[in-house]
Motif scaffolding. Sequence first.
Motif, short mmCIF file in Angstrom:
data_model
loop_
_atom_site.label_atom_id
_atom_site.label_comp_id
_atom_site.label_asym_id
_atom_site.label_seq_id
_atom_site.Cartn_x
_atom_site.Cartn_y
_atom_site.Cartn_z
N VAL A 132 38.16 30.50 14.35
CA VAL A 132 38.29 30.58 15.36
C VAL A 132 36.83 29.10 15.51
O VAL A 132 36.14 29.56 14.50
CB VAL A 132 37.32 31.46 16.38
CG1 VAL A 132 37.14 30.29 17.60
CG2 VAL A 132 38.47 32.08 16.59
N LYS A 195 42.42 24.82 22.13
CA LYS A 195 43.56 25.60 21.77
C LYS A 195 44.51 25.59 19.77
O LYS A 195 44.25 26.03 19.52
CB LYS A 195 44.63 25.17 22.97
CG LYS A 195 45.98 26.18 22.55
CD LYS A 195 47.16 25.93 23.96
CE LYS A 195 48.00 27.35 23.53
NZ LYS A 195 48.94 27.07 24.55
N ARG A 196 44.43 23.95 19.44
CA ARG A 196 45.96 23.56 18.78
C ARG A 196 44.53 23.68 17.25
O ARG A 196 45.19 23.74 16.42
CB ARG A 196 45.38 22.49 19.08
CG ARG A 196 44.56 20.92 18.60
CD ARG A 196 45.42 19.40 18.64
NE ARG A 196 44.09 18.70 19.66
CZ ARG A 196 44.38 17.77 18.62
NH1 ARG A 196 45.10 16.45 18.38
NH2 ARG A 196 43.38 17.03 19.42
N THR A 198 42.74 26.39 17.22
CA THR A 198 42.10 28.21 16.77
C THR A 198 43.80 29.19 16.65
O THR A 198 44.79 28.40 17.57
CB THR A 198 42.31 29.13 18.52
OG1 THR A 198 40.98 28.15 18.97
CG2 THR A 198 42.15 30.61 18.22
N ARG A 200 45.94 31.37 16.70
CA ARG A 200 46.86 32.53 17.41
C ARG A 200 46.73 33.97 17.47
O ARG A 200 46.86 34.11 19.16
CB ARG A 200 48.84 32.03 16.90
CG ARG A 200 49.02 32.90 15.67
CD ARG A 200 50.42 33.32 15.40
NE ARG A 200 50.55 31.55 14.94
CZ ARG A 200 52.18 31.11 15.72
NH1 ARG A 200 52.07 31.57 16.50
NH2 ARG A 200 52.17 30.01 15.11
N ARG A 203 44.08 33.33 20.25
CA ARG A 203 43.97 32.42 21.51
C ARG A 203 44.01 33.09 23.04
O ARG A 203 43.09 32.12 23.76
CB ARG A 203 45.51 31.42 21.12
CG ARG A 203 45.34 30.08 20.01
CD ARG A 203 46.77 29.67 19.69
NE ARG A 203 46.46 28.68 19.18
CZ ARG A 203 47.55 27.92 18.67
NH1 ARG A 203 48.99 28.41 19.07
NH2 ARG A 203 47.85 27.15 17.63
N ASP A 204 44.35 34.61 22.93
CA ASP A 204 44.61 35.41 24.13
C ASP A 204 42.71 35.53 24.58
O ASP A 204 42.46 35.29 25.26
CB ASP A 204 45.21 36.39 24.11
CG ASP A 204 46.65 35.97 24.12
OD1 ASP A 204 46.72 35.27 24.99
OD2 ASP A 204 47.86 36.40 23.94
N GLY A 207 40.99 31.66 24.95
CA GLY A 207 41.69 31.00 26.03
C GLY A 207 41.46 32.05 26.87
O GLY A 207 41.07 31.09 28.32
#
Length: 466
Positions: A132, A195-196, A198, A200, A203-204, A207
């Motif tokens: 991250v 987002k791009r 971080t 996957r 991301r939740d 985000g």
Amino acid sequence: MERAMMYETAATAMDEVIRLLRTNEPLWVKSPSDGRYVIERDSYEKTFPRANINFRSSGARIESSKDSALVTMNAMQLVDMLLDADKWVDLFPTIVTKAKTIQTLERGMVRGNNNGSLQLMYEEMNVLSPFVPPREFYIVRHCQQIESGLWVVADVSFKQTNSHSWKLPSGCMIQEMPNGCSKITWVEHVEVEDKRYTHRLYRDLVGGGWAYGSERWVITLQRMCERLSILNEEIITDFGGAGITLVEGRNSIMKLSHRMVKSFCSILNMSDELDFPQVSEETNSGVRVCVRHSMEPGQTKGMIVAAATSLWLPLRCQTVFNSLKDEKIRHEWDVLCNGNPVNEIANISTGNVAGNCISIIQECCNSECLGGLVVYAPIGIPAINIAINGEDSSNIPILPSGFIVSADKGVAANSGGSLLTLAFQILVSSPLSSKELNIQSVATVNTLVTSTVQRIKALLNCSNFD
């Protein structure tokens, strides 16, 4: 001209933060998904119209949150710590990895009183995974005493950084309470486009606003204030084993463990890295490795290789955390134990939450909003005796490794999944050239990480999740 702009920016931000702190509806509404307070965009934009939008891509978003709690520190002391860059990092070592004061414009209207203090600061924040990206801010920080026993510290971005994040007026209100306590109300409000960048896996969590939300700041502050209160106690009220009997020894060990946590958190921003990808990016991030030369005081000197990986586990965060901090089963996952049981010599509680402690074996366990940390470091017997006897532990060299466990979608998630980050450091003492050194050490630490992951999965009965 720039100085005048800083004054104007700070004054406008202070007015906005005070209104955000003192107002609930219609500026704030409860999120139907998790019950947290978030800013109601239409009401906010009517109340505080903005001329500029910093990020215009479809991936840009706004994070907002508000939370409050009682902490065991008096208001004046807390204000002082918030306005000192070094103390700021000490208060939030698991969030703020770097901070410095770039320019002090005002020191306060009266000597010893921070009312009116104004400074330009740099800060770097991390969610405790190298996958991250850190958030960096150049902020103007302004402090104002708005009435007797009531302070507001306001932050707002002043210069753009490369981290795709911009801090809108944010901050905290500190209200003096009886018995040396303070009531804290905290507001975070940022604009991000990350987002791009971080992985996957996160991301939740990121985000959803949990990674840097007010809840995390407030709970971290509570835990640190509890820790500092114990440091100020003149008797030992809670210790395990017979290893620590002196107040000075307890304090020296606690300062050593705090330095361990700060050092561990700082290594997770691996800017000069080498990645080893995994076949499945859904449940594993791969291994990230970086090499650095360490000459800092209190650090193990020489060439250091650090490696980290993050993975998803189908278990609740607390289950994973409890297993990793249990010294009775440590030998099942710790490769360096060679299968031998671990004995705890002493244990120091660091707060009111069960399990927040320091133990010798030298290990520091902390729970926070997102989950928990287990940080440990090998320390020789002569060195640990220096700390136990109450002598200065600041020069004891440490090379911490550890784990960070967090819920995969924030603390309100009911999915039952968790995110585990492992980070290890090893000292490389070899006369080989830099290129050969990197190849050998990278292979060693990569093997250490992957074998530890396999052992942890076996311990948790998760070996089939790849």
